[in-house]
Design a protein around this motif. Structure first.
Motif, short mmCIF file in Angstrom:
data_model
loop_
_atom_site.label_atom_id
_atom_site.label_comp_id
_atom_site.label_asym_id
_atom_site.label_seq_id
_atom_site.Cartn_x
_atom_site.Cartn_y
_atom_site.Cartn_z
N ASP A 118 0.90 -1.28 0.03
CA ASP A 118 -0.01 0.05 0.02
C ASP A 118 0.98 1.17 0.12
N ALA A 119 1.92 1.31 0.93
CA ALA A 119 2.74 2.39 0.88
C ALA A 119 3.60 2.84 -0.50
N ALA A 120 3.88 1.67 -0.96
CA ALA A 120 4.41 1.94 -2.56
C ALA A 120 3.55 2.15 -3.43
N GLY A 140 16.20 -1.43 9.81
CA GLY A 140 17.61 -0.92 8.60
C GLY A 140 18.33 -2.05 8.44
N ALA A 141 18.65 -3.09 9.46
CA ALA A 141 19.57 -4.07 9.18
C ALA A 141 18.96 -5.15 8.40
N PRO A 162 8.00 2.68 2.22
CA PRO A 162 7.73 1.36 2.99
C PRO A 162 8.80 1.34 3.86
N PRO A 163 8.47 0.42 4.84
CA PRO A 163 9.99 0.22 5.80
C PRO A 163 11.02 0.01 5.07
N ALA A 164 11.93 0.33 5.70
CA ALA A 164 13.43 0.02 5.43
C ALA A 164 13.73 -1.18 4.63
#
Length: 246
Positions: A94-96, A231-232, A102-104
């Motif tokens: 959805d974010a994209a 992030g990792a 989107p989350p990292a």
């Protein structure tokens, strides 16, 4: 590296808004399956997110079969975990679709989804990495909140959902790997695929989920831990999507 990053930004493929709208609203496994099938119908087969979506659809169909077959001691808990888990992926879609970040952990897959130098197996592994490494840990916390329980109460369901994932890993590699004549020890794709383990990622997700739950009374610390985890996992995903020569 700068050229690759510019290509990723230029080639980013956004899901049509109508697909993002279809990706909302399911509250059971059947609803999740319907949403993933609708997404798959609208994406080109070679699209990197479509590759992962097909893999995840197969996994979710297997979980649904096991839910109906009595393989889970607590069907309600297992269903909650499976749905909360899927919702994390669908929220990234959805974010994209809406032009948001989107989350990292998911960004490399959405950025490189049309890169011609990335093999389908890499797309599948990058999506599984994001979903297991980050989303599964978050889904444990989401499920505990929804059910009013502790992570220990979900361990059996977590293990059984995880078994469905691990049992399909070998088949995924067989389906998406090139022919045996290309599987040389020094082949870059062989090396890259062999450097990542779903089982180890699942173990890490359980530990991270328990840590996030334990930190719920310390929201600032929990937020920082969650961001570092995100992030990792995203960094691993970017490595898995390294473009390779034909």
């Amino acid at each position: 590296m700068a050229q690759v990053e510019r290509f990723a930004e230029f080639a980013e493929f956004r899901t049509p808004a109508r697909v993002g709208a279809q990706a909302r609203g399911a509250d059971d496994v059947d609803g999740v399956l319907a949403r993933m099938r609708a997404l798959g119908a609208d994406w080109p087969p070679r699209d990197g997110v479509a590759v992962f979506n097909r893999v995840y659809l197969t996994v979710t169909e297997e979980v649904a079969r096991r839910l109906g077959g009595g393989a889970f001691p607590d069907v309600r808990a297992a269903t909650t975990l499976a749905v909360r888990f899927a919702e994390r992926y669908l929220a990234a879609v959805d974010a994209a679709a809406e032009g948001r970040r989107p989350p990292a952990c998911w960004r490399p897959l959405f950025q490189y989804r049309r890169h011609p130098g990335v093999h389908p197996l890499q797309f599948a592994l990058a999506g599984i990495n994001a979903h297991i490494g980050h989303d599964l840990a978050r889904a444990v916390v989401d499920s505990c909140r929804a059910l009013g329980c502790e992570p220990a109460d979900l361990e059996d369901e977590f293990d059984r959902v995880g078994d469905s994932l691990v049992s399909l890993e070998e088949r995924i590699r067989e389906d998406l790997m090139p022919g045996p004549d290309l599987l040389q020890v020094g082949d870059p794709l062989t090396h890259l695929a062999g450097s990542w383990s779903l089982e180890r990622a699942r173990d890490g997700a359980w530990a991270s989920g328990r840590a996030l739950w334990a930190l719920r009374e310390l929201p600032c610390v929990a937020e920082e831990f969650g961001e570092r985890l995100d992030g990792a996992v995203g960094l691993v995903g970017r490595i898995l999507l390294t473009p390779l020569p034909d």
